[in-house]
Scaffold this motif. Structure first.
Motif, mmCIF file in Angstrom:
data_model
loop_
_atom_site.group_PDB
_atom_site.id
_atom_site.type_symbol
_atom_site.label_atom_id
_atom_site.label_comp_id
_atom_site.label_asym_id
_atom_site.label_seq_id
_atom_site.Cartn_x
_atom_site.Cartn_y
_atom_site.Cartn_z
ATOM 1 N N ARG A 62 0.826 -1.121 0.312
ATOM 2 C CA ARG A 62 -0.091 -0.469 0.030
ATOM 3 C C ARG A 62 1.301 1.352 -0.278
ATOM 4 O O ARG A 62 -0.087 2.558 -0.183
ATOM 5 C CB ARG A 62 -1.321 0.187 1.480
ATOM 6 N N ARG A 63 2.442 1.085 0.241
ATOM 7 C CA ARG A 63 2.887 2.496 -0.035
ATOM 8 C C ARG A 63 3.621 2.669 -1.212
ATOM 9 O O ARG A 63 4.071 3.981 -1.105
ATOM 10 C CB ARG A 63 4.336 2.032 1.329
ATOM 11 N N SER A 64 3.244 1.734 -2.034
ATOM 12 C CA SER A 64 4.239 2.289 -2.981
ATOM 13 C C SER A 64 3.340 2.219 -4.079
ATOM 14 O O SER A 64 1.507 1.559 -4.567
ATOM 15 C CB SER A 64 4.905 1.044 -3.283
ATOM 16 N N VAL A 65 3.692 2.952 -5.539
ATOM 17 C CA VAL A 65 2.903 2.239 -6.180
ATOM 18 C C VAL A 65 2.988 1.572 -7.596
ATOM 19 O O VAL A 65 3.893 1.815 -7.689
ATOM 20 C CB VAL A 65 2.079 4.114 -7.369
ATOM 21 N N LEU A 66 2.143 1.444 -8.731
ATOM 22 C CA LEU A 66 2.525 0.580 -10.188
ATOM 23 C C LEU A 66 2.439 1.822 -11.329
ATOM 24 O O LEU A 66 1.634 2.436 -11.180
ATOM 25 C CB LEU A 66 2.090 -0.427 -10.434
ATOM 26 N N VAL A 67 3.448 1.402 -12.853
ATOM 27 C CA VAL A 67 3.673 2.587 -13.335
ATOM 28 C C VAL A 67 3.316 1.914 -14.464
ATOM 29 O O VAL A 67 4.084 0.850 -14.501
ATOM 30 C CB VAL A 67 4.429 3.498 -14.131
ATOM 31 N N ARG A 68 1.979 2.001 -14.860
ATOM 32 C CA ARG A 68 1.487 0.973 -15.988
ATOM 33 C C ARG A 68 1.493 1.608 -17.481
ATOM 34 O O ARG A 68 1.224 3.504 -17.128
ATOM 35 C CB ARG A 68 0.518 0.502 -16.053
ATOM 36 N N LEU A 69 1.704 1.293 -18.548
ATOM 37 C CA LEU A 69 1.431 2.466 -19.560
ATOM 38 C C LEU A 69 -0.067 2.566 -20.073
ATOM 39 O O LEU A 69 -0.669 1.051 -19.391
ATOM 40 C CB LEU A 69 1.983 0.744 -21.341
ATOM 41 N N THR A 70 -0.649 3.387 -20.511
ATOM 42 C CA THR A 70 -2.368 3.566 -21.471
ATOM 43 C C THR A 70 -2.177 2.766 -22.561
ATOM 44 O O THR A 70 -1.382 2.517 -23.043
ATOM 45 C CB THR A 70 -2.309 4.808 -21.679
ATOM 46 N N GLY A 71 -3.261 1.720 -22.592
ATOM 47 C CA GLY A 71 -3.894 1.282 -24.183
ATOM 48 C C GLY A 71 -2.932 2.152 -25.065
ATOM 49 O O GLY A 71 -2.886 1.653 -25.698
ATOM 50 N N GLY A 72 -3.081 3.146 -24.366
ATOM 51 C CA GLY A 72 -2.548 4.359 -26.306
ATOM 52 C C GLY A 72 -1.464 4.520 -26.223
ATOM 53 O O GLY A 72 -0.405 3.989 -27.407
ATOM 54 N N ALA A 73 -0.625 4.180 -25.100
ATOM 55 C CA ALA A 73 0.645 4.430 -25.624
ATOM 56 C C ALA A 73 1.206 2.888 -26.170
ATOM 57 O O ALA A 73 2.504 2.700 -26.571
ATOM 58 C CB ALA A 73 1.029 4.190 -23.849
ATOM 59 N N ASP A 74 0.732 2.213 -25.236
ATOM 60 C CA ASP A 74 1.433 0.373 -25.806
ATOM 61 C C ASP A 74 1.102 0.008 -27.323
ATOM 62 O O ASP A 74 1.947 0.183 -27.552
ATOM 63 C CB ASP A 74 0.592 -0.027 -25.041
ATOM 64 N N ALA A 75 -0.467 0.764 -28.207
ATOM 65 C CA ALA A 75 -0.787 0.823 -29.365
ATOM 66 C C ALA A 75 0.222 1.665 -29.557
ATOM 67 O O ALA A 75 0.781 1.388 -31.173
ATOM 68 C CB ALA A 75 -1.773 1.066 -29.334
#
Length: 146
Positions: A62-75
């Motif tokens: 809970r103290r951390s975050v994950l960074v993900r690509l958006t669908g648009g960035a992945d595409a």
């Protein structure tokens, strides 16, 4: 690629890391990119503002975050790599088969040598220290290829 997405080279490096191994924590991105924590925070702010990444709570911490690509960035990244692959395929198809075979052999040799060096940290550290000392003493590094 950076120009088309309206971001810098460091941002593209982060997007590449996320596409290859994401989602990642900001601290993992920091380590991979060789950036300080505040620099990664600024970088992620820029990428998030551009709609290329999202930060989400880490499900296990809970103290951390994950960074993900958006669908648009992945595409967009997939489309760029497809374009690059098409360009390479077109160049190979229009080349003399003997030249392609020679290039493949040379690239294979380069990859083997780089892999061997990368797996020998002691040798890298020793050789880098020797070269840095030599350059600091006034010896100039060799010029690049003409």
């Amino acid at each position: 690629m950076a120009v088309a997405l309206g971001v810098g080279v460091t941002e593209i490096s982060a997007l590449g890391e996320l596409r290859q191994d994401g989602p990642l924590t900001p601290s993992e991105l920091s380590r991979r990119l060789g950036l300080t924590s505040p620099s990664v925070t600024s970088l992620l702010d820029r990428l998030e503002s551009a709609g290329l990444v999202v930060r989400q709570r880490h499900p296990a911490d809970r103290r951390s975050v994950l960074v993900r690509l958006t669908g648009g960035a992945d595409a967009a990244l997939a489309a760029f790599f497809e374009l690059f692959s098409d360009d390479v395929a077109a160049a190979v198809e229009s080349s003399d088969p003997d030249h392609v075979a020679e290039l493949a052999t040379m690239l294979g040799s380069i990859a083997e040598a780089m892999s061997a060096r990368a797996n020998d940290r002691d040798s890298i550290a020793r050789e880098l220290a020797e070269r840095v000392a030599r350059y600091r003493s006034g010896s100039r590094p060799p010029d690049g290829p003409d």
